[in-house]
Design a protein around this motif. Structure first.
Motif, short mmCIF file in Angstrom:
data_model
loop_
_atom_site.label_atom_id
_atom_site.label_comp_id
_atom_site.label_asym_id
_atom_site.label_seq_id
_atom_site.Cartn_x
_atom_site.Cartn_y
_atom_site.Cartn_z
N GLU A 58 0.77 -1.13 0.04
CA GLU A 58 -0.05 -0.05 -0.05
C GLU A 58 0.83 1.14 0.01
O GLU A 58 0.59 2.17 -0.85
CB GLU A 58 -1.01 0.04 1.29
CG GLU A 58 -1.86 -1.13 1.19
CD GLU A 58 -3.02 -1.03 0.03
OE1 GLU A 58 -2.98 -0.28 -0.92
OE2 GLU A 58 -3.61 -2.24 -0.21
N ARG A 63 -1.07 4.43 -1.36
CA ARG A 63 -2.56 4.56 -1.04
C ARG A 63 -2.23 4.60 0.48
O ARG A 63 -2.07 3.56 1.33
CB ARG A 63 -3.04 3.00 -1.49
CG ARG A 63 -3.45 3.04 -2.94
CD ARG A 63 -3.53 1.75 -3.43
NE ARG A 63 -4.41 1.00 -2.49
CZ ARG A 63 -5.51 0.40 -2.81
NH1 ARG A 63 -6.06 0.34 -4.17
NH2 ARG A 63 -6.45 -0.03 -1.91
N GLU A 66 -5.00 3.29 3.05
CA GLU A 66 -4.89 1.75 3.08
C GLU A 66 -3.79 1.36 3.70
O GLU A 66 -3.75 0.32 4.64
CB GLU A 66 -5.01 1.21 1.94
CG GLU A 66 -6.35 1.29 1.06
CD GLU A 66 -6.88 2.76 0.46
OE1 GLU A 66 -5.74 3.65 0.39
OE2 GLU A 66 -7.60 2.79 0.10
N ALA A 67 -2.52 2.23 3.73
CA ALA A 67 -1.14 1.73 4.33
C ALA A 67 -1.58 1.85 5.82
O ALA A 67 -1.06 1.23 6.72
CB ALA A 67 -0.25 2.83 3.96
N GLU A 70 -3.61 -1.12 6.91
CA GLU A 70 -2.50 -2.06 7.23
C GLU A 70 -1.47 -2.02 8.34
O GLU A 70 -1.12 -3.12 9.10
CB GLU A 70 -1.91 -2.36 5.85
CG GLU A 70 -2.53 -2.68 4.69
CD GLU A 70 -3.46 -3.98 4.63
OE1 GLU A 70 -2.81 -4.77 5.67
OE2 GLU A 70 -4.13 -4.27 4.08
#
Length: 120
Positions: A58, A63, A66-67, A70
């Protein structure tokens, strides 16, 4: 985020991890042989590597939201490893806290890699 909100969220995720591991009857090192502990560590490391890979993917795709998700998944799995350690985890946790708290003493500096290391 202020310290109280930070501590609240860490507590909430730790509670979620605890409840999940209790629900799935996850193993705890206290009740295992050395060989079983090693096998569980291998499984936990595989989960951690998978989540780190997803985080890296990500980040590499820029992104960032989204990172961030995560990154929290990485924390979730790490807390699952802490759950697995059971009573052994308490002394390890205290040792790591003590070691890292020493970095507040002024005797540490940030290395070129970004890691805090003891001054020479």
């Amino acid at each position: 985020m202020d310290k109280l909100k930070y501590l609240e969220l860490v507590g909430r995720i730790a509670n979620s991890v605890y409840d999940f591991n209790e629900y799935v009857n996850a193993p705890i090192a206290d009740n295992l042989t050395t060989e079983e502990i090693s096998a569980c560590f291998v499984k936990q490391m595989a989960l951690e590597m998978e989540e780190l890979g997803e985080l890296a993917g990500e980040v590499n795709r820029d992104r960032l939201y989204e990172a961030m998700l995560e990154a929290i998944d990485v924390l979730y799995i790490a807390l699952g490893t802490f759950y697995f350690l059971g009573n052994f985890g308490e002394s390890a946790c205290n040792e790591v806290i003590e070691k890292n708290s020493k970095k507040l003493s002024g005797n540490y500096m940030k290395s070129e890699s970004g890691k805090w290391v003891k001054k020479n």
